[in-house]
Scaffold this active site. Structure first.
Site, PDB file in Angstrom:
ATOM      1  N   HIS A   1       4.002  58.654  76.870  1.00  0.00           N
ATOM      2  CA  HIS A   1       4.306  57.885  78.070  1.00  0.00           C
ATOM      3  C   HIS A   1       5.700  57.295  77.967  1.00  0.00           C
ATOM      4  CE1 HIS A   1       2.405  55.100  75.186  1.00  0.00           C
ATOM      5  NE2 HIS A   1       3.241  54.189  75.653  1.00  0.00           N
TER       6      HIS A   1
ATOM      7  N   CYS B   1       0.706  45.317  70.465  1.00  0.00           N
ATOM      8  CA  CYS B   1       1.527  46.490  70.208  1.00  0.00           C
ATOM      9  C   CYS B   1       2.904  46.251  70.818  1.00  0.00           C
ATOM     10  CB  CYS B   1       0.886  47.753  70.786  1.00  0.00           C
ATOM     11  SG  CYS B   1       0.594  47.689  72.567  1.00  0.00           S
TER      12      CYS B   1
END
Length: 716
Positions: A65, A234
């Site tokens: 992505h 993250c």
């Protein structure tokens, strides 16, 4: 996720052998559908994102992505590759590949796509359905979470495959049960996944039956399950953050463990209830960026791993933290808090929390004060007090003229000073509501400048912004919207509310109050000025760099934004009083060194420089060792210095610098006299009080020795 994926963006027979080839094949579909404008540019962005961290997940999943300027609309493409492609997952190749594309400015779209997909990918029935689906349209429907069109046995003109109909009576019965589940479930994607999932063989208990089976009457039931708090985070997006959270929660349920997760995404986070943290038996950190406010979890059994471990092996992590708890292992205790924060907890009263919020804003503002103020002070020293009338150096600058350089310094300092009020407001809101508070805080602070509400307006704007964001965060929202709340919804709504209040409701009254305060300072003279000097001196010396000290300092600095005779006197009195405590302690350790320990005498040498530089904190070691004698003495000296500075009419245009900016002080000799007088007062009181204390201790020791000698004589 409607319209993010269509049948044209699905490839159920992806024949790529590498992740680059897979990304290219899926990206070509995006180009064909008009959603990607430049294939090579987009693929370069995908590769750059992949280089940051592999996007392969256990369970045969790859989620490449990126955000790219070559994407015209948020898009998701799906490919199924039976041979598998290596995306860096520990358990091997991925056969389900999801290529996610978001526009360059579409952070909210990116986060929304990832968070929605993340929840689905943790559902094994959902991924199982994607592995068995044969129709691209139905695959797209499954991913969007819509009611799919059932794959029936109605073969089209070209359909001749025998598996269009059930091959056995058992399979027919399973298909009928699947249709029933499909009709009754609340989640279309889950229902279709259940329909496609394999059924247990004859004679094997169904999973639902196993889950609903009651425990044996004699089986022990734990009233209080093992409790775990976890933090997942993250570095990019929120996909891994939410997937790890979902994975840990599911594994906890399977193990009979209570797991509560705090997701620290890329746009702020909501802290766990302090009581939940206090009651936890263990902690799991599954993160690739630093855990914020980590000290909350100190002293508990802790497992610290990367975010992918939280996704791939949650059961192992839970077992590991339980093992540590059984062995009594715990993380290191929390580091000491700053003096102003010691003893703080969730039960702190509003006054304590308000102090912390204000101190957060002031602490971030001070570097701008120092940089901007000292540049302005240097400009005045080089070019004189008329330098503020110089034209813009962008239009007129002569390299060989000192006035041009002075104008340059003044204008740079002015730009830095222009940030004071927005920084104050923004970081007060940040202290209240974390990063989501920054946008409305900065907006409110800038409006305060626009309407001439000044320092006071910035302070109110920061509190308003933080309060509005905290109120919005209390509203319960669906999980699918969590990703866009901090980056779109909260900034939009909170900025609109704060802007409305500042422009139309409370801004003008605050501006009027600010003007009245400025006029009052301008007219200060005689007894009023001296009383204010005493108050400011007491505040500067009460906590030696703590909240009261910073409030007095911020009050003085706020006046420099629109300087006048009164505000310049206030700045001079504040800096003079703040220099007294460390200078006095340095002098006391020199005059009567035997009253101080060796460590204190060493600190006294450093205190000369700290005091001369206007660093009041240089007296803290002495106050910490003997607060009942040092602090009252420091306050007395500070009050004398503040009063004398005001009485002498001393002024100061620099917000910092100590004796190094004496040339910029109005009445500099009298200013030094005021500092010397306060220093002598504090020094004398400290020596007197410490000497009395030492004499009393000596008398007590002598009396004790006499009594002991008497006992010995009687015994003889």
């Amino acid at each position: 996720m409607s319209e993010l994926i269509t049948a044209e963006l699905v490839d159920l027979d992806l024949s790529a052998e590498t992740k680059d080839a897979a990304a290219r094949s899926l990206a070509e579909r995006m180009v064909a559908s008009g959603r990607v404008t430049d294939l090579e540019g987009f693929l370069a962005d995908v590769a750059a994102r992949e280089a940051q961290m592999p996007t392969g997940l256990d369970g045969g999943i790859g989620i490449p992505h990126c955000r790219s300027a070559h994407v015209s609309a948020p898009t998701l493409a799906f490919g199924r590759c039976p041979a598998g492609i290596d995306f860096g997952a520990p358990d091997g190749p991925a056969d389900l590949i999801f290529l996610i594309a978001a526009p360059a400015g579409g952070d909210a779209d990116h986060l929304s796509i990832l968070s929605t997909l993340a929840r689905h990918l943790m559902d094994e029935e959902f991924t199982g359905a994607l592995r068995s689906v044969t129709d691209p349209a139905r695959a797209a429907s499954l991913i969007r979470g819509e009611e799919p069109e059932a794959e029936t046995g109605k073969a089209g003109p070209e359909q001749t495959e025998p598996e269009a109909a059930p091959a056995s009576e058992a399979e027919a019965e399973a298909a009928a049960e699947a249709e029933s589940a499909d009709a009754s479930t609340d989640t279309p994607a889950l229902a279709s996944a259940q329909a496609a999932a394999p059924r247990p063989s004859a004679g094997e208990p169904a999973p639902d039956a196993l889950e609903s089976e009651s425990p044996a009457p004699d089986a022990p039931v734990s009233e209080t399950p093992f409790r775990i708090v976890a933090v997942t985070s993250c570095p990019t997006g929120i996909a891994h953050t939410y997937m790890a959270a979902e994975s840990l929660e599911k594994a906890g349920k399977a193990a009979g463990v209570e797991v509560v997760v705090e997701t620290q995404g890329s746009a702020g986070f909501e802290r766990l209830d302090p009581q939940v943290v206090a009651d936890a038996d263990g902690v799991i950190f599954a993160h690739d960026v630093e855990v914020r406010d980590k000290d909350r979890f100190a002293g508990k059994p802790t497992v610290d791993v990367g975010v992918k471990a939280g996704i791939n092996r949650p059961a192992e992590l839970i077992a590991e933290v339980r093992g540590k708890a059984e062995r009594g292992e715990a993380s290191a205790p929390a580091r000491d808090a700053a003096p102003m924060d010691k003893g703080g907890d969730a039960a702190d009263g509003f006054g304590t929390r308000l102090r912390k919020w204000l101190m957060t804003g002031v602490s971030y503002m001070v570097p701008f004060v120092a940089a901007g103020g000292l540049l302005i002070a240097l400009a005045f020293a080089i070019g004189g007090y008329t330098i503020d009338k110089a034209p813009s150096v962008a239009d007129h600058f002569i390299w060989t003229e000192a006035t041009s350089w002075a104008a340059l310094l003044f204008q740079i300092g002015g730009v830095a000073f222009g940030f004071l009020v927005p920084i104050l407001a923004g970081y007060i809101a940040y202290g209240m509501a974390d990063r989501p508070g920054l946008v409305p805080g900065f907006v409110g602070g800038s409006i305060a400048l626009t309407i001439n509400a000044g320092f006071l307006g910035g302070l109110i704007a920061g509190l308003l912004a933080g309060g509005v964001v905290m109120a919005i965060q209390r509203v319960r929202i669906p999980p699918v919207l969590r990703g866009i709340m901090p980056v779109v919804v909260i900034p939009l709504i909170s900025s609109a509310i704060v802007g409305f209040l500042m422009f139309l409701v409370i801004g003008k009254p605050i501006a009027a109050l600010q003007k009245a305060l400025t006029d009052w300072l301008s007219g200060l003279s005689g007894a009023n000025a001296i009383i204010l000097g005493v108050i400011l001196g007491l505040m500067m010396c009460f906590d030696l760099g703590g909240p009261l000290n910073k409030v007095a300092y911020a009050f003085a600095v706020g006046g420099l934004a629109n300087p006048n005779e009164g505000s310049l006197k206030v700045m001079a009195a504040v800096m003079a009083a703040g220099m007294v405590p460390p200078l006095a302690m340095a002098l006391a350790t020199t005059v009567r060194s035997r009253l101080f320990t060796k460590t204190e005498r060493d600190n006294g040498k450093a205190a000369w420089v700290l005091g001369a530089s206007f660093i009041t904190e240089g007296a803290i070691p002495f106050a910490a060792a003997d607060p009942l004698r040092v602090i009252p003495s420091a306050m007395a000296g500070g009050a004398v210095t503040g009063a004398l500075s005001m009485a002498f009419g001393c002024t100061l245009r620099a917000p910092h610098g100590g004796i190094f900016v004496v040339p910029l002080i109005g009445q500099p000799l009298l200013y030094l006299v005021a500092i010397a007088a306060g220093t002598c007062v504090t020094t004398g009181l400290v020596i007197l009080l410490k000497g009395m204390h030492r004499s009393r201790d000596a008398r007590q020791e002598a009396a004790a020795d006499t009594a002991e000698e008497g006992k010995v004589t009687v015994a003889a």
